[in-house]
Enzyme design. Structure first.
Site, PDB file in Angstrom:
ATOM      1  N   HIS A  82      48.329  24.363  32.126  1.00 53.65           N
ATOM      2  CA  HIS A  82      46.909  24.624  32.105  1.00 53.65           C
ATOM      3  C   HIS A  82      47.352  26.557  32.004  1.00 53.65           C
ATOM      4  O   HIS A  82      47.990  27.124  33.025  1.00 53.65           O
ATOM      5  CB  HIS A  82      46.161  24.606  33.447  1.00 53.65           C
ATOM      6  N   ILE A 167      48.094  45.075  37.294  1.00 53.67           N
ATOM      7  CA  ILE A 167      48.848  43.828  38.462  1.00 53.67           C
ATOM      8  C   ILE A 167      48.857  43.595  39.377  1.00 53.67           C
ATOM      9  O   ILE A 167      49.483  44.218  39.713  1.00 53.67           O
ATOM     10  CB  ILE A 167      48.881  42.558  37.141  1.00 53.67           C
TER      11      ILE A 167
END
Length: 299
Positions: A82, A167
């Site tokens: 996913h 990030i």
């Protein structure tokens, strides 16, 4: 009347049961919140939780779950079918009872700010909470995934809504927003050819010219050695489940492939499933509001 909000956080962990259990324990520990359901998939390597509660409780549980995920999940080691960009990949808030979409947007922004302030995880706002049109679609926000996100958020057009354009080294990036109810609906095929699932997904998804309210990708379920068309139905009335089911069946036949089953991930609105029953049973003059027993008992 009591305000009820639904929250469906998605976590990038579907294999380590100790982590999933810890998330479930945290979800159950917050006053004013009920954990309705959670499920994990090792091929996707993802877990989806469904919670309901009052606005304060839902905001608190969303933060605490994100905090725990950031401590337990290292995205540098994550693999799965996913698409994903963070330990807590997405946190949607859905208005259920006596609360408006605008109020859910405000909840999402407050939670997003707190996550960034306290956990230093950059946040994109999406769907109804989006600050610009190109950020409404989660797939566009997540494009590039965890591995590509360090470069992506350096682009001024993709600076996060909360936080610096860097990030979190292990927790990545999280999307937070308010949205309408959707149905996570997957269709399994009797083939191990992922190219076929991808071709079918491209045909039916809205972004490729298919059904407007369908998002779809092909996924390989390694544990079963079968390909899957994995979908999010973002408006199950605009595009019913039975319509994409029949479209997938039709397209699969071109490849000599059959549907062997389908699945709903997490909870789904009753009407999404009753619409399918009405279609396949060919019920005439059916009135959902008057002829469903639960509507009278719960209404």
């Amino acid at each position: 009347m009591a305000k009820i909000v639904e929250c469906i956080p998605n976590f990038s962990e579907g294999r380590d049961q100790t982590v999933v259990d810890a998330l479930a324990a945290t979800a159950r520990s917050i006053p004013g919140v009920t954990l309705l359901d959670y499920s994990s998939d090792p091929s996707h390597n993802r877990s989806v939780f469904t919670l309901v509660g009052d606005p304060d409780g839902i905001a608190e549980v969303a933060f605490q779950l994100c905090k725990l995920a950031s401590e337990k999940i290292d995205m540098r080691e994550h693999t799965g079918e996913h698409p994903r960009m963070g330990a807590t990949d997405v946190i949607p808030f859905v208005p259920i009872k006596d609360i408006s979409v605008d109020e859910c947007v405000e909840i999402s922004k407050a939670v997003a700010k707190r996550i960034n302030d306290e956990l230093n995880i950059p946040i994109f706002l999406y769907e109804y909470s989006a600050t610009r049109p190109e950020r409404e679609n989660l797939a566009k926000v997540r494009k590039g995934q965890f591995e590509g996100m360090p470069e992506k958020i350096k682009d001024p057009d993709w600076h996060p809504d909360f936080g610096a354009p860097v990030i979190h080294p292990t927790a990545g990036v999280t999307a937070v927003g308010a949205r309408p109810p959707l149905v996570a609906f997957n269709i399994n095929l009797d083939t191990d050819n992922l190219d076929i699932a991808n071709a079918i997904a491209k045909t039916i998804r809205g972004s490729s010219g298919g059904y407007k309210y369908c998002k779809g990708i092909g996924i390989m379920l390694e544990d079963r050695n079968i390909a899957q068309v994995s979908m999010n139905m973002v408006n199950f009335e605009g595009t019913p489940l039975y319509r994409v089911f029949e479209a997938v069946r039709f397209e699969a036949q071109r490849w000599g492939v059959n549907i062997i089953g389908s699945e709903v991930i997490g909870l789904a609105p009753a009407k999404a499933l009753i619409d399918c029953a009405e279609y396949y049973l060919k019920i005439e003059n059916f009135d959902y509001d008057k002829q469903v027993l639960e509507n009278h008992l719960l209404g």
